[in-house]
Design a protein around this motif. Structure first.
Motif, PDB file in Angstrom:
ATOM      1  N   ASN A 124       0.828  -1.210   0.000  1.00  0.00           N
ATOM      2  CA  ASN A 124       0.000   0.000   0.000  1.00  0.00           C
ATOM      3  C   ASN A 124       0.862   1.260   0.000  1.00  0.00           C
ATOM      4  N   LEU A 125       1.910   1.235   0.829  1.00  0.00           N
ATOM      5  CA  LEU A 125       2.821   2.378   0.865  1.00  0.00           C
ATOM      6  C   LEU A 125       3.523   2.577  -0.476  1.00  0.00           C
ATOM      7  N   GLN A 126       3.907   1.438  -1.101  1.00  0.00           N
ATOM      8  CA  GLN A 126       4.573   1.525  -2.391  1.00  0.00           C
ATOM      9  C   GLN A 126       3.628   2.065  -3.457  1.00  0.00           C
ATOM     10  N   ASN A 127       2.375   1.576  -3.439  1.00  0.00           N
ATOM     11  CA  ASN A 127       1.396   2.071  -4.403  1.00  0.00           C
ATOM     12  C   ASN A 127       1.118   3.558  -4.200  1.00  0.00           C
ATOM     13  N   ARG A 128       1.048   3.970  -2.948  1.00  0.00           N
ATOM     14  CA  ARG A 128       0.824   5.384  -2.657  1.00  0.00           C
ATOM     15  C   ARG A 128       1.992   6.238  -3.146  1.00  0.00           C
ATOM     16  N   ALA A 129       3.211   5.732  -2.921  1.00  0.00           N
ATOM     17  CA  ALA A 129       4.390   6.460  -3.393  1.00  0.00           C
ATOM     18  C   ALA A 129       4.408   6.536  -4.921  1.00  0.00           C
ATOM     19  N   ASN A 130       4.037   5.410  -5.567  1.00  0.00           N
ATOM     20  CA  ASN A 130       3.993   5.399  -7.035  1.00  0.00           C
ATOM     21  C   ASN A 130       2.936   6.358  -7.567  1.00  0.00           C
ATOM     22  N   GLN A 131       1.778   6.415  -6.881  1.00  0.00           N
ATOM     23  CA  GLN A 131       0.716   7.316  -7.298  1.00  0.00           C
ATOM     24  C   GLN A 131       1.155   8.772  -7.164  1.00  0.00           C
ATOM     25  N   GLU A 132       1.823   9.088  -6.058  1.00  0.00           N
ATOM     26  CA  GLU A 132       2.325  10.446  -5.864  1.00  0.00           C
ATOM     27  C   GLU A 132       3.369  10.783  -6.922  1.00  0.00           C
ATOM     28  N   LEU A 133       4.190   9.794  -7.260  1.00  0.00           N
ATOM     29  CA  LEU A 133       5.209  10.021  -8.288  1.00  0.00           C
ATOM     30  C   LEU A 133       4.567  10.272  -9.638  1.00  0.00           C
ATOM     31  N   ARG A 134       3.538   9.461  -9.979  1.00  0.00           N
ATOM     32  CA  ARG A 134       2.834   9.672 -11.252  1.00  0.00           C
ATOM     33  C   ARG A 134       2.154  11.029 -11.289  1.00  0.00           C
ATOM     34  N   THR A 135       1.562  11.422 -10.153  1.00  0.00           N
ATOM     35  CA  THR A 135       0.910  12.732 -10.080  1.00  0.00           C
ATOM     36  C   THR A 135       1.925  13.857 -10.271  1.00  0.00           C
ATOM     37  N   GLU A 136       3.090  13.689  -9.653  1.00  0.00           N
ATOM     38  CA  GLU A 136       4.131  14.714  -9.781  1.00  0.00           C
ATOM     39  C   GLU A 136       4.650  14.788 -11.214  1.00  0.00           C
ATOM     40  N   VAL A 137       4.792  13.622 -11.853  1.00  0.00           N
ATOM     41  CA  VAL A 137       5.254  13.612 -13.248  1.00  0.00           C
ATOM     42  C   VAL A 137       4.242  14.306 -14.149  1.00  0.00           C
ATOM     43  N   LYS A 138       2.952  13.990 -13.949  1.00  0.00           N
ATOM     44  CA  LYS A 138       1.908  14.633 -14.745  1.00  0.00           C
ATOM     45  C   LYS A 138       1.886  16.134 -14.506  1.00  0.00           C
ATOM     46  N   LEU A 139       2.077  16.545 -13.244  1.00  0.00           N
ATOM     47  CA  LEU A 139       2.086  17.970 -12.928  1.00  0.00           C
ATOM     48  C   LEU A 139       3.270  18.663 -13.590  1.00  0.00           C
ATOM     49  N   ASN A 140       4.429  18.003 -13.575  1.00  0.00           N
ATOM     50  CA  ASN A 140       5.607  18.579 -14.231  1.00  0.00           C
ATOM     51  C   ASN A 140       5.395  18.688 -15.749  1.00  0.00           C
ATOM     52  N   GLN A 141       4.775  17.650 -16.329  1.00  0.00           N
ATOM     53  CA  GLN A 141       4.486  17.696 -17.758  1.00  0.00           C
ATOM     54  C   GLN A 141       3.505  18.818 -18.081  1.00  0.00           C
ATOM     55  N   LYS A 142       2.501  18.969 -17.223  1.00  0.00           N
ATOM     56  CA  LYS A 142       1.514  20.028 -17.419  1.00  0.00           C
ATOM     57  C   LYS A 142       2.161  21.408 -17.311  1.00  0.00           C
ATOM     58  N   ASN A 143       3.026  21.581 -16.308  1.00  0.00           N
ATOM     59  CA  ASN A 143       3.713  22.868 -16.143  1.00  0.00           C
ATOM     60  C   ASN A 143       4.629  23.160 -17.329  1.00  0.00           C
ATOM     61  N   GLU A 144       5.285  22.115 -17.838  1.00  0.00           N
ATOM     62  CA  GLU A 144       6.159  22.292 -18.993  1.00  0.00           C
ATOM     63  C   GLU A 144       5.343  22.668 -20.225  1.00  0.00           C
ATOM     64  N   GLN A 145       4.193  22.011 -20.419  1.00  0.00           N
ATOM     65  CA  GLN A 145       3.318  22.363 -21.533  1.00  0.00           C
ATOM     66  C   GLN A 145       2.829  23.802 -21.415  1.00  0.00           C
ATOM     67  N   LEU A 146       2.506  24.203 -20.176  1.00  0.00           N
ATOM     68  CA  LEU A 146       2.008  25.559 -19.961  1.00  0.00           C
ATOM     69  C   LEU A 146       3.097  26.587 -20.229  1.00  0.00           C
ATOM     70  N   ARG A 147       4.330  26.291 -19.805  1.00  0.00           N
ATOM     71  CA  ARG A 147       5.441  27.214 -20.066  1.00  0.00           C
ATOM     72  C   ARG A 147       5.705  27.336 -21.566  1.00  0.00           C
ATOM     73  N   SER A 148       5.691  26.192 -22.251  1.00  0.00           N
ATOM     74  CA  SER A 148       5.892  26.213 -23.698  1.00  0.00           C
ATOM     75  C   SER A 148       4.775  26.982 -24.395  1.00  0.00           C
ATOM     76  N   PHE A 149       3.534  26.740 -23.935  1.00  0.00           N
ATOM     77  CA  PHE A 149       2.402  27.445 -24.519  1.00  0.00           C
ATOM     78  C   PHE A 149       2.516  28.951 -24.310  1.00  0.00           C
ATOM     79  N   GLU A 150       2.847  29.371 -23.096  1.00  0.00           N
ATOM     80  CA  GLU A 150       2.904  30.801 -22.796  1.00  0.00           C
ATOM     81  C   GLU A 150       3.997  31.498 -23.607  1.00  0.00           C
ATOM     82  N   THR A 151       5.105  30.800 -23.833  1.00  0.00           N
ATOM     83  CA  THR A 151       6.157  31.393 -24.669  1.00  0.00           C
ATOM     84  C   THR A 151       5.639  31.659 -26.077  1.00  0.00           C
TER      85      THR A 151
END
Length: 241
Positions: A67-94
């Motif tokens: 359960n702890l591992q799955n939670r850590a993996n979920q947080e990691l996936r969420t962070e990766v998606k957030l980083n991808q979203k922020n990168e897309q937003l930065r590219s878009f704004e430029t």
């Protein structure tokens, strides 16, 4: 450092051993045996009691670890998606602000010819508005006004100006999609920024085109619900002339 599961296991083992000692030593009066065989039997007995408990606790610990591992993996996936979203937003704004700068530079060269006179920038938009008002005074139809604007826009300066604005709106809609993690609020914020960063006279030209012209760019803007909602909220519209 001991956790609650380790403490639970130790307590259970003490209870098992304590119950054995209490039953056979105190209640039944058995003494401590000096025979090796007795101790072998005793170890088998204790092992038979404790092993299932320890196995059960091990299973619980394994499940907890997963359960702890799955939670850590979920947080990691969420962070990766957030980083991808922020990168897309930065590219878009430029790209977005680059197009706004290009639009501003293009409008700085905007000109319209009225009869023998040439008007530029804000003066050109005001003259166009005056011509529309004069035509309205003669009770002409919107089709007549559309034809008049077509005749004025021989160099297609109006058409190209509207097309640049239309491309920016379309880019916002296509880049900031729900599938990419951006909701309507994101898009509306960008439309609001676009409207604020667009010259007011050019924005009036966009509204004129939406009302009178049958260009694909004008129709697209007029039918764009999110853009029109922001424009109307800020006091604009497609039927102000």
């Amino acid at each position: 450092m001991l956790n609650k599961y380790s403490i639970t296991a130790m307590v259970l083992m003490i209870i098992v051993i304590g119950s054995y000692v209490s039953q056979f030593y105190f209640n039944l009066g058995y003494v401590v045996s000096e025979k090796v065989a007795d101790w072998v039997h005793f170890s088998n007995y204790v092992g038979g009691l404790i092993s299932p408990l320890l196995s059960f606790i091990s299973l619980i610990l394994l499940i907890q670890s997963l359960n702890l591992q799955n939670r850590a993996n979920q947080e990691l996936r969420t962070e990766v998606k957030l980083n991808q979203k922020n990168e897309q937003l930065r590219s878009f704004e430029t790209y977005f602000f680059g197009l706004i700068d290009a639009q501003r530079s293009a409008f700085a060269k905007f000109e319209i010819d009225f009869l023998n006179d040439t008007f530029a920038g804000v003066c050109a938009i005001r003259e166009l508005e005056d011509q529309i008002e004069i035509l309205r005074g003669y009770n002409v139809t919107e089709e007549d006004i559309s034809q008049a604007i077509d005749s004025i826009d021989q160099k297609e300066n109006i058409f190209n100006t509207i097309r640049i604005f239309y491309n920016i709106v379309k880019m916002v809609s296509e880049k900031l999609t729900n599938e990419n993690g951006f909701d309507s609020k994101y898009r509306q914020n960008q439309f609001q920024t676009l409207i604020h960063f667009t010259e007011f006279s050019q924005l009036r030209l966009v509204m004129i085109s939406m009302q009178f012209m049958d260009w694909e760019s004008s129709k697209y803007l007029k039918k764009h619900e999110e853009f029109m909602a922001v424009l109307e909220e800020l006091g604009g519209g497609a039927n102000l002339y």
